[in-house]
Design an enzyme around this catalytic site. Sequence first.
Site, PDB file in Angstrom:
ATOM      1  N   GLY A   1     100.715  53.338  -2.246  1.00  0.00           N
ATOM      2  CA  GLY A   1     100.886  54.580  -1.492  1.00  0.00           C
ATOM      3  C   GLY A   1     100.726  55.780  -2.393  1.00  0.00           C
TER       4      GLY A   1
ATOM      5  N   LYS B   1      91.842  52.998 -17.602  1.00  0.00           N
ATOM      6  CA  LYS B   1      93.099  52.274 -17.852  1.00  0.00           C
ATOM      7  C   LYS B   1      93.339  52.230 -19.345  1.00  0.00           C
ATOM      8  CE  LYS B   1      94.545  48.814 -15.421  1.00  0.00           C
ATOM      9  NZ  LYS B   1      95.907  49.288 -15.084  1.00  0.00           N
TER      10      LYS B   1
ATOM     11  N   TYR C   1     110.749  51.664  -9.384  1.00  0.00           N
ATOM     12  CA  TYR C   1     110.101  50.417  -8.976  1.00  0.00           C
ATOM     13  C   TYR C   1     111.157  49.460  -8.433  1.00  0.00           C
ATOM     14  CZ  TYR C   1     106.346  46.935  -9.044  1.00  0.00           C
ATOM     15  OH  TYR C   1     105.395  46.028  -8.675  1.00  0.00           O
TER      16      TYR C   1
ATOM     17  N   THR D   1      87.807  53.706  -6.454  1.00  0.00           N
ATOM     18  CA  THR D   1      87.569  53.931  -7.882  1.00  0.00           C
ATOM     19  C   THR D   1      88.660  53.320  -8.756  1.00  0.00           C
ATOM     20  OG1 THR D   1      88.700  56.072  -7.769  1.00  0.00           O
ATOM     21  CG2 THR D   1      86.302  56.070  -7.457  1.00  0.00           C
TER      22      THR D   1
END
Length: 355
Positions: free
Chosen positions: A271, A350, A78, A177
């Site tokens: 991405g 999640k 990240y 979704t």
Amino acid sequence: MLSQHSRYVPFCHDKQINFPAAMSPPSTAVVYDQQGPPDTVTRLTEIPPVEINENDVCIRMLAAPINPADINRIEGVYPIRPPVPAIGGWEGVGEVHSVGSAVKALTPGDWVIHSAYLPGTWQTYVVEDQSLWYKIDKSTPLEYAATVSVNPLSALRMLEDFVALNPGDTIVQNGATSIVGQCVIQLARVRGIHSVNIIRDKPGSDEVKEKLMKLGADKVFTESELEVKSIKSLLDDIPEPLLGLNCIGGNAATLVVKFLKQGGTMVTYGGMSKKPITISTTYFIFKEISLKGYWLQEKTLDKAAYRCSIDYLLALARAGRLKYEIEMVTFNDFHTALEKAMGKQGSGRKQVLKF
């Protein structure tokens, strides 16, 4: 010893601390000493108490999600990540446990979330300056309070910051979704904006379509259904989209662009396919399409705008007009939740740690 870049990492200082006026309780935290595969480099460990200064607030964490960006930070891929050793997590909701002597705006029992993105929410107690906490309505469902400041806020900002959308306008998105995608559908519906949604071809796509339509989607297509000469004919009486949202890349991004009207804008915020965006020159020259990128942490929302956005989203959640699939997992089962968040165990929801 953890670096002292943030009080979110409350390991012992090298200097001597002589009988502080107030101390936090000891904390249990998810720590990683090096970047790498999250399921191998993370561990649950005990952290000693830290001093609570006059402007500090000690928060007992209530819930915190495992976001894809959290996993990427641990992996070391990240763009922004805390130096290691570090404590995981950048989002969550907590309850005020105790406050410093100069703190007036917050009292024990208040629910708070971050007013800034700082590392270290995967621990039972956090001590930070009062300016970094934002009080919220305690009637908010816990799971939405814990997850409002990344995915729903991203959805809202992308709908508001790039194109001036009015009731009757249309947006198109892939990754429908995802949590962001579900939020986009519902926020668009609240504002009278049509949404065209693209999903992957996989078993159960009809059930997925039905679920998204119940959330408020106007159109839902699988990628293979868009392999037609004229995509416009699929819109029926819905106007061509002004705004497109892309979190997949590759061919899925091309499909978003194909839907856009003259002068439309596609915003890329992810991405997932790890494939580049390839757009025909025709779309730039003859349709004047604009391509832009979005990263939540790069947005410069002032405190008032941030709080307005958060209050708006949480009000929708309390009213049942903003919802998404969440699985609450006890903090002690962190590694099980992590495996599900990484796709190693079936869930699709999640993962939110409950302390």
